[in-house]
Design a protein around this motif. Sequence first.
Motif, PDB file in Angstrom:
ATOM      1  N   ASN A   4       0.835  -1.188   0.000  1.00  0.00           N
ATOM      2  CA  ASN A   4       0.000   0.000   0.000  1.00  0.00           C
ATOM      3  C   ASN A   4       0.871   1.239   0.000  1.00  0.00           C
ATOM      4  O   ASN A   4       1.767   1.369   0.827  1.00  0.00           O
ATOM      5  N   GLN A   5       0.652   2.152  -0.919  1.00  0.00           N
ATOM      6  CA  GLN A   5       1.414   3.394  -0.973  1.00  0.00           C
ATOM      7  C   GLN A   5       0.590   4.502  -0.351  1.00  0.00           C
ATOM      8  O   GLN A   5      -0.559   4.712  -0.720  1.00  0.00           O
ATOM      9  N   PRO A   6       1.127   5.238   0.655  1.00  0.00           N
ATOM     10  CA  PRO A   6       0.328   6.233   1.355  1.00  0.00           C
ATOM     11  C   PRO A   6      -0.044   7.390   0.460  1.00  0.00           C
ATOM     12  O   PRO A   6       0.669   7.728  -0.475  1.00  0.00           O
ATOM     13  N   ARG A   7      -1.173   8.023   0.777  1.00  0.00           N
ATOM     14  CA  ARG A   7      -1.601   9.198   0.027  1.00  0.00           C
ATOM     15  C   ARG A   7      -0.686  10.375   0.316  1.00  0.00           C
ATOM     16  O   ARG A   7      -0.083  10.457   1.380  1.00  0.00           O
ATOM     17  N   PRO A   8      -0.564  11.315  -0.591  1.00  0.00           N
ATOM     18  CA  PRO A   8       0.213  12.518  -0.328  1.00  0.00           C
ATOM     19  C   PRO A   8      -0.454  13.344   0.762  1.00  0.00           C
ATOM     20  O   PRO A   8      -1.649  13.220   1.000  1.00  0.00           O
ATOM     21  N   GLY A  57      -0.934  -3.635  -6.893  1.00  0.00           N
ATOM     22  CA  GLY A  57       0.033  -4.603  -7.377  1.00  0.00           C
ATOM     23  C   GLY A  57      -0.604  -5.904  -7.798  1.00  0.00           C
ATOM     24  O   GLY A  57      -0.087  -6.607  -8.657  1.00  0.00           O
ATOM     25  N   GLY A  58      -1.733  -6.257  -7.172  1.00  0.00           N
ATOM     26  CA  GLY A  58      -2.436  -7.484  -7.531  1.00  0.00           C
ATOM     27  C   GLY A  58      -1.682  -8.757  -7.216  1.00  0.00           C
ATOM     28  O   GLY A  58      -1.991  -9.823  -7.759  1.00  0.00           O
ATOM     29  N   ILE A  59      -0.717  -8.681  -6.308  1.00  0.00           N
ATOM     30  CA  ILE A  59       0.152  -9.822  -6.038  1.00  0.00           C
ATOM     31  C   ILE A  59      -0.608 -10.983  -5.418  1.00  0.00           C
ATOM     32  O   ILE A  59      -0.287 -12.149  -5.642  1.00  0.00           O
ATOM     33  N   ASN A  60      -1.645 -10.687  -4.621  1.00  0.00           N
ATOM     34  CA  ASN A  60      -2.358 -11.757  -3.915  1.00  0.00           C
ATOM     35  C   ASN A  60      -3.346 -12.531  -4.784  1.00  0.00           C
ATOM     36  O   ASN A  60      -3.846 -13.578  -4.360  1.00  0.00           O
ATOM     37  N   GLU A  80      -0.925   4.259  -9.509  1.00  0.00           N
ATOM     38  CA  GLU A  80       0.049   3.487 -10.267  1.00  0.00           C
ATOM     39  C   GLU A  80      -0.017   2.006  -9.892  1.00  0.00           C
ATOM     40  O   GLU A  80      -0.014   1.130 -10.766  1.00  0.00           O
ATOM     41  N   LEU A  81      -0.105   1.706  -8.596  1.00  0.00           N
ATOM     42  CA  LEU A  81      -0.206   0.315  -8.181  1.00  0.00           C
ATOM     43  C   LEU A  81      -1.543  -0.300  -8.583  1.00  0.00           C
ATOM     44  O   LEU A  81      -1.621  -1.495  -8.888  1.00  0.00           O
ATOM     45  N   LEU A  82      -2.593   0.503  -8.607  1.00  0.00           N
ATOM     46  CA  LEU A  82      -3.887  -0.024  -9.038  1.00  0.00           C
ATOM     47  C   LEU A  82      -3.875  -0.395 -10.516  1.00  0.00           C
ATOM     48  O   LEU A  82      -4.609  -1.300 -10.934  1.00  0.00           O
ATOM     49  N   ASP A  83      -3.064   0.282 -11.314  1.00  0.00           N
ATOM     50  CA  ASP A  83      -2.923  -0.119 -12.715  1.00  0.00           C
ATOM     51  C   ASP A  83      -2.371  -1.538 -12.806  1.00  0.00           C
ATOM     52  O   ASP A  83      -2.822  -2.338 -13.641  1.00  0.00           O
ATOM     53  N   TYR A  84      -1.402  -1.864 -11.941  1.00  0.00           N
ATOM     54  CA  TYR A  84      -0.889  -3.231 -11.897  1.00  0.00           C
ATOM     55  C   TYR A  84      -2.007  -4.204 -11.508  1.00  0.00           C
ATOM     56  O   TYR A  84      -2.110  -5.310 -12.056  1.00  0.00           O
ATOM     57  N   THR A  85      -2.826  -3.801 -10.536  1.00  0.00           N
ATOM     58  CA  THR A  85      -3.894  -4.679 -10.062  1.00  0.00           C
ATOM     59  C   THR A  85      -4.889  -4.970 -11.177  1.00  0.00           C
ATOM     60  O   THR A  85      -5.310  -6.129 -11.376  1.00  0.00           O
ATOM     61  N   ARG A  86      -5.296  -3.946 -11.886  1.00  0.00           N
ATOM     62  CA  ARG A  86      -6.258  -4.139 -12.982  1.00  0.00           C
ATOM     63  C   ARG A  86      -5.692  -5.072 -14.055  1.00  0.00           C
ATOM     64  O   ARG A  86      -6.392  -5.935 -14.585  1.00  0.00           O
ATOM     65  N   SER A  87      -4.424  -4.890 -14.371  1.00  0.00           N
ATOM     66  CA  SER A  87      -3.787  -5.736 -15.380  1.00  0.00           C
ATOM     67  C   SER A  87      -3.724  -7.182 -14.906  1.00  0.00           C
ATOM     68  O   SER A  87      -4.014  -8.115 -15.673  1.00  0.00           O
ATOM     69  N   GLU A  88      -3.356  -7.364 -13.651  1.00  0.00           N
ATOM     70  CA  GLU A  88      -3.252  -8.719 -13.108  1.00  0.00           C
ATOM     71  C   GLU A  88      -4.626  -9.388 -13.050  1.00  0.00           C
ATOM     72  O   GLU A  88      -4.770 -10.578 -13.383  1.00  0.00           O
ATOM     73  N   ALA A  89      -5.644  -8.641 -12.626  1.00  0.00           N
ATOM     74  CA  ALA A  89      -6.996  -9.192 -12.560  1.00  0.00           C
ATOM     75  C   ALA A  89      -7.487  -9.594 -13.952  1.00  0.00           C
ATOM     76  O   ALA A  89      -8.104 -10.656 -14.133  1.00  0.00           O
ATOM     77  N   GLN A  90      -7.209  -8.761 -14.946  1.00  0.00           N
ATOM     78  CA  GLN A  90      -7.619  -9.071 -16.315  1.00  0.00           C
ATOM     79  C   GLN A  90      -6.901 -10.312 -16.830  1.00  0.00           C
ATOM     80  O   GLN A  90      -7.518 -11.197 -17.438  1.00  0.00           O
TER      81      GLN A  90
END
Length: 219
Positions: A4-8, A57-60, A80-90
Motif C-alpha cells: 500500500n502506498q500512502p496518500r500525499p 500490485g495485484g500480487i495476492n 500506479e499500483l492499481l494499474d498493476y492490479t487491474r492488469s493482473e486481474a484481467q
Amino acid sequence: MSDNQPRPRAGSQPNFWEKHAVPRIIKFACSQPAVMKDRSEVVPKAKGHVLELGCGGGINLQFYDRTKIDKLTGLDPSAELLDYTRSEAQDRGFDMEILNGIGEAMPFEPDSFDTILTTFTLCSVQDGKQVLNEMRRVLKPGGKILFLEHGRAPDKGPEKWQQRIEPMWKHIAGGCHLHRPVSKLFTAEGFALQEEGGHYAPKTPRWLGWMEFGEARPL
C-alpha cells in the motif's frame, strides 16, 4: 515495504520518486520468494465478500481460493499500483471491484464484508488506529481480518536498528514504518487474535525481515 502506498499530504502532489519509483520498488520487494510463501498460506483463508486493503500490485490474486470467494473488492490509494492490479486481474480472469481510496476513510457501508485481507499495508497507513476502526465498521458480525505484515522485531538488536533506520527508510519506501507493533495494535484496539504467529524471513536483514501473521476478530 508495503503493498500500500500512502496518500500525499493534503495540498501536495506525489514527487517523481513517489509516483514512479516507489510503486516499482514495492511490487518487486513484495514479490520475493519468502514473502510469496507467506502469502500462499494466508490469502487462501479469505472467504465470502472479501475486501483486500492495500490491493495495489495485484500480487495476492494468484493465491485466493475462488471456490470460497463470493465477491472481491480492492482498495488502494496508489493509482500506479492499481494499474498493476487491474492488469493482473484481467490476465487472471478475476472479476474484481477496484477502488482508489484510503483505509482511514473507506467508501463502504457498515457490515459489508465477511473478510478483510491486509498484507504489508498497515506499515504505511498514516493512522493505524483509525484504519482498524474502519475495519471494525465495515466488517459483518462474525467477520474476520487476515493479516500478514512486517513490523517491530521481538529482539532488542534488530529493534534498535529498526529505530535507527526508520526515519530514512520511510522516505525511500513510500512511508513504510519498520517499527510498528502490528499484533499489539490489533489487541490494543479491541481485537482478539487467533492463529497468531511470526518469524524472520530467510535471507533478509533481521531489522527488515520480521513477519507477523494471523486472524483478528472484533471483541
